[in-house]
Scaffold this motif. Sequence first.
Motif, PDB file in Angstrom:
ATOM      1  N   ALA A  26       0.826  -1.201   0.000  1.00  0.00           N
ATOM      2  CA  ALA A  26       0.000   0.000   0.000  1.00  0.00           C
ATOM      3  C   ALA A  26       0.863   1.256   0.000  1.00  0.00           C
ATOM      4  O   ALA A  26       0.591   2.214  -0.732  1.00  0.00           O
ATOM      5  CB  ALA A  26      -0.934  -0.004   1.210  1.00  0.00           C
ATOM      6  N   MET A  31      -1.428   3.843  -1.893  1.00  0.00           N
ATOM      7  CA  MET A  31      -2.840   3.545  -1.628  1.00  0.00           C
ATOM      8  C   MET A  31      -3.344   4.331  -0.428  1.00  0.00           C
ATOM      9  O   MET A  31      -2.574   4.805   0.405  1.00  0.00           O
ATOM     10  CB  MET A  31      -3.026   2.048  -1.356  1.00  0.00           C
ATOM     11  CG  MET A  31      -2.753   1.162  -2.533  1.00  0.00           C
ATOM     12  SD  MET A  31      -3.020  -0.578  -2.073  1.00  0.00           S
ATOM     13  CE  MET A  31      -2.193  -1.398  -3.439  1.00  0.00           C
ATOM     14  N   LEU A  34      -5.415   1.331   4.771  1.00  0.00           N
ATOM     15  CA  LEU A  34      -6.081   0.033   4.657  1.00  0.00           C
ATOM     16  C   LEU A  34      -6.395  -0.604   5.999  1.00  0.00           C
ATOM     17  O   LEU A  34      -5.774  -0.303   7.015  1.00  0.00           O
ATOM     18  CB  LEU A  34      -5.191  -0.945   3.883  1.00  0.00           C
ATOM     19  CG  LEU A  34      -4.772  -0.593   2.475  1.00  0.00           C
ATOM     20  CD1 LEU A  34      -3.883  -1.699   1.907  1.00  0.00           C
ATOM     21  CD2 LEU A  34      -5.977  -0.343   1.588  1.00  0.00           C
ATOM     22  N   ASP A 126      -9.062   0.936  -0.195  1.00  0.00           N
ATOM     23  CA  ASP A 126      -8.792   1.581  -1.478  1.00  0.00           C
ATOM     24  C   ASP A 126      -9.748   0.964  -2.497  1.00  0.00           C
ATOM     25  O   ASP A 126     -10.707   0.286  -2.113  1.00  0.00           O
ATOM     26  CB  ASP A 126      -7.316   1.369  -1.875  1.00  0.00           C
ATOM     27  CG  ASP A 126      -6.801   2.457  -2.810  1.00  0.00           C
ATOM     28  OD1 ASP A 126      -7.225   2.480  -3.977  1.00  0.00           O
ATOM     29  OD2 ASP A 126      -5.973   3.283  -2.375  1.00  0.00           O
ATOM     30  N   ALA A 134      -2.838  -5.619  -2.562  1.00  0.00           N
ATOM     31  CA  ALA A 134      -2.237  -5.594  -1.227  1.00  0.00           C
ATOM     32  C   ALA A 134      -2.375  -6.956  -0.543  1.00  0.00           C
ATOM     33  O   ALA A 134      -1.435  -7.439   0.100  1.00  0.00           O
ATOM     34  CB  ALA A 134      -2.869  -4.496  -0.377  1.00  0.00           C
TER      35      ALA A 134
END
Length: 148
Positions: A26, A31, A34, A126, A134
Amino acid sequence: MSGISGASGPGIEAARAILAGAFAKAAEAGMKPLAVCVLDAGARLVAYERQDGASPGRYEIASGKAHGAVMLGMGGRAQMARAEAQAYFIAAANGALGGGLVPVPGGVLLRDAEGAVIGAVGVSGDASDNDEAAALAGAEAAGIAAEA
């Protein structure tokens, strides 16, 4: 590192490696924050972590992605394809399994060296394709085969 604690699922060290690998992917890809959930083959929680900035509802989504993978024996991408082809099946399965399925990319199966399902990882935060990337990176970091 296999990190496998028998056929029941990834051990805590492997789960920690999955979390670290997913978060590293990420960061590398830029990203959004998460949430990552690792379940064993019985859909029991092994590890969960939510990055700062990820909304609190991400647990339910990440868990639902992983739960669906374990309970249906297919990753989120395969579940999404099945939902598009046979929406009634996914709707019925979701009802039968308590409404917790999230049939989109980001839930991946974890398999041992013989191909048996040993658990799943679910990622949310995301776009679903990025969540899946991921999750796959997390499994790779732990040395565990994964299936989207």
